[in-house]
Design an enzyme around this catalytic site. Sequence first.
Site, PDB file in Angstrom:
ATOM      1  CD  GLU A 105      -2.901   1.083   2.367  1.00 30.08           C
ATOM      2  OE1 GLU A 105      -3.968   1.689   2.276  1.00 30.08           O
ATOM      3  OE2 GLU A 105      -2.573   0.448   3.379  1.00 30.08           O
ATOM      4  CG  HIS A 252      -6.396   1.967  12.494  1.00 30.64           C
ATOM      5  ND1 HIS A 252      -6.872   3.249  12.377  1.00 30.64           N
ATOM      6  CD2 HIS A 252      -5.896   1.647  11.273  1.00 30.64           C
ATOM      7  CE1 HIS A 252      -6.657   3.691  11.158  1.00 30.64           C
ATOM      8  NE2 HIS A 252      -6.059   2.723  10.458  1.00 30.64           N
ATOM      9  CD  GLU A 253      -3.351  -1.171  10.612  1.00 25.76           C
ATOM     10  OE1 GLU A 253      -3.800  -1.571   9.524  1.00 25.76           O
ATOM     11  OE2 GLU A 253      -2.852  -0.040  10.752  1.00 25.76           O
ATOM     12  CG  HIS A 256      -7.780  -0.971   7.544  1.00 29.39           C
ATOM     13  ND1 HIS A 256      -8.408   0.035   6.844  1.00 29.39           N
ATOM     14  CD2 HIS A 256      -6.733  -0.390   8.174  1.00 29.39           C
ATOM     15  CE1 HIS A 256      -7.768   1.176   7.043  1.00 29.39           C
ATOM     16  NE2 HIS A 256      -6.755   0.946   7.859  1.00 29.39           N
ATOM     17  CD  GLU A 275      -5.881   4.126   6.437  1.00 27.85           C
ATOM     18  OE1 GLU A 275      -6.057   3.878   7.645  1.00 27.85           O
ATOM     19  OE2 GLU A 275      -5.317   3.323   5.659  1.00 27.85           O
TER      20      GLU A 275
END
Length: 854
Positions: A105, A252-253, A256, A275
């Site tokens: 990414e 957070h991850e 995703h 994000e």
Amino acid sequence: MEQFKGQPRLPKFAFIVLNAAELSITAGSVSFTNRGFSKVLEPSNIDLVEADEILVLEFAEKLPIGIGVLTIGFEGTLNDKMKGFYRSTFEHDGVKKNMAVTQFEPADARRCFPCWDEPACKATFKITLNVPSELVALSNMPIIEEKVDGHLKTVSYQESPLMSTYLVAVVVGLFDYVEDHTSDGVKVRVYCQVGKANQGKFALSVAVKTLELYKEYFANYGLVTYRETALLYDDLHSAASNKQRVVIVVAHELAHQWFGNLVTMEWWTHLWLNEGFATWVSYLATDNLFPEWNVWTQFLDEPTEGLKLDGLAESHPIEVEINHVGETNEIFDAISYKKGASVIRMLQSYLGAECFQISCQFHCWLAVEAYSFSVSSMSTNHNAYLACCLLSVKVTCFIYKKYACSNAKTEDLWAVLEEGSGEPVKKLMNSWTKQKGYPVISVKVKDKKLVFEQSQFLSSGSRGDGQWIIPITLCYGTYDVHKNFLLRTKSETLDIKEFLSDKRDARNAWIKLNVGQTGFYRVKYDEDLTARLRYAIENKILSATDRFGILDDSFALCMARQQSLSSLLTLMGAYREEPEYTVLSNLIIISHKVATIVADATPELLDYVKQFFINLFQYSAEKLGWEPKQGENHLDAMLRGEILTALAVFGHDLTLNEASRRFLAFLDDRNTPLLPPDLRKAAYVAVMQRVSTSNRLGYESLLRVYRETDLSHEKTRVLSSLASSPDPTIILEALNFLLSSEVRSQDAVLGLAVSREGRQTAWAWLKDNWEHIFKTWGSGYLITRFVTAIVSPFTSFEKAREIEEFFASRTKPSMARNLKQSIERVYINANWVLSVQKEGPLVDTVKGLAQRKQ
């Protein structure tokens, strides 16, 4: 081939055009066959256009329409650029070892294999790896076959679901792991360096609990990669702040899996959908797991960082036009992450939490067998890994059901929320996502009416021409008396006779806008309203979030020269007995910035300002003490370290002496209770305050700590402290150490925060080493950290022009926006210094505050 060159995205022609970079195509290896036809077509011409990172295959005859197979033989390099398929290192038993890691990414899968490397071009992937037999090989999907042949083994993985190329992940190296299962039997593993498995247990627990929380929304087979500092936690040597970071980053991850993987932005213009939502959801998860941490108060750090960046003329809209993929790295910034999360929270507050949730669940409760995929985080220190294997579950959010395994744009989200809520969501939110910046609301009382006026806020003090539809919330004298409305025009008045009818004490008749700081805007009060709010702060009437907002807005207005420094310092004095961690943490940040401006504007007042700040923080320092208390909360542990660090930097002798005593004990015994992890950064910074060319012992001792530990958190603490010395010679040594082989290249940016006295030394060092720095870090986003950290702290017009001149022939697209922002900050600082120099009452204000005791 000229028609393909210089194109921002893949052109739509009959030729086969793919993305490829830093690859070599094996001669005679390329062919195309169409299903149902036996003829094998070979290209008449193969052209690798490195400038545009494309591979053009030209065939002598028209390709048949339909499904076909394109075969390409190619070779690439396991590079050291921290992107694509790259080489990373770690130490095991004192010996350096290599590992192979992917970081695709935003657009670096093309450095590993030819592909259509755009988020909208989803495909399934079948991966097979040939690796040394003693190594662990991980990818997105579970292993279906592993064959060992001597020193090599071949590992094959299940075919993936549809996903974008940037989500493909591969990791090869020596790893241990810890394992657990969710309540419904889903296996979850944390992989880490050999010998560090115990440090992965906390992240494993967080991952399992987070997935339990998320499981009603998404599921997948996946591989998520992290920096060690964001994944590993050591009970004896990691601080409370490290623990909190592990929770928020893991949450957070894993978010995703939903925001980004199951539904992916159509193009990088919509990066914020990934994000911003993942940032917002990570706080939801953390609050659910650790409600005692008060993370929604700490969330205020997110809009604060967003507001700082968005107050620049060189900011960009949330939905920023990306004309070339090379520009993408620069928008992984506070606008996409922090402003994105903040406007989502603002919309949730406007619609109401229940309405927001119902809107997201519109047309739901249909079971959808949908899978989301791997996440490769933007971290570049991939020496620890979290692998998650999950099963299909219900998808309960309509937009993610509708666009599952597909791509979405911002407009798709607004349409769903508007349909579910009945509110003009698209019109409201377009004013926040399609233009850069944000408003400041000026408010005053006139003839028993509140007068509101909005204008674009710029930190430079200029007036922008932006206009927003603003969700206004306000309270009068108590949180029980409140009003909400949309400010749709430049100005508006509100009759407040109903508020005044109870004849309350004028001192208590405070008016607070942006209640709870849920709106992404600033507020400027007239002098009378400001005085009333200051009284409410001193008397602990306002909530922590509102105390935070008043302080942060006042600081921003002072920087923009819309408010005097005397006024800001007087307000800061009202926080003398502030109990809340988040508010005090921001107060510390502001105090450091103010001290720098005063030192450059009126150096004769610096000692008075330092004394004022010492007095300001001593109440909390004395209340907390140096010793952790039995059963104290997580926030007190974090606050103690920050308060003591601030006192050390401002030269508080008692703090410096005690820190030195405890540090010496730590050197003799690394497990001494005199210096627990939460205090170590404060002690390291304190020690460096007294380091000089003639007194190097503290510096040499810290280097010894760095060299003897294998704990990433400890190394980070040391690196971030070394350059805090006021001695320029020591600072130069510390900066040169960052470029040595002892510091991993991805960690070098952790040591760039130099003292005020070291700014010029750091700038000279950056210029002298620019060629090496750009060669090492220039291909990724880390180069912007060098620029921001070293350029932004300057405060003179002369230095701004010098910086512009140096970079005139050295600017690259990957750093152009960040460089402009950094130089703009220097001009803002320079104008602020001039303003402070002209401020007449400042001397008396500062001296009065410095002499005021508890």
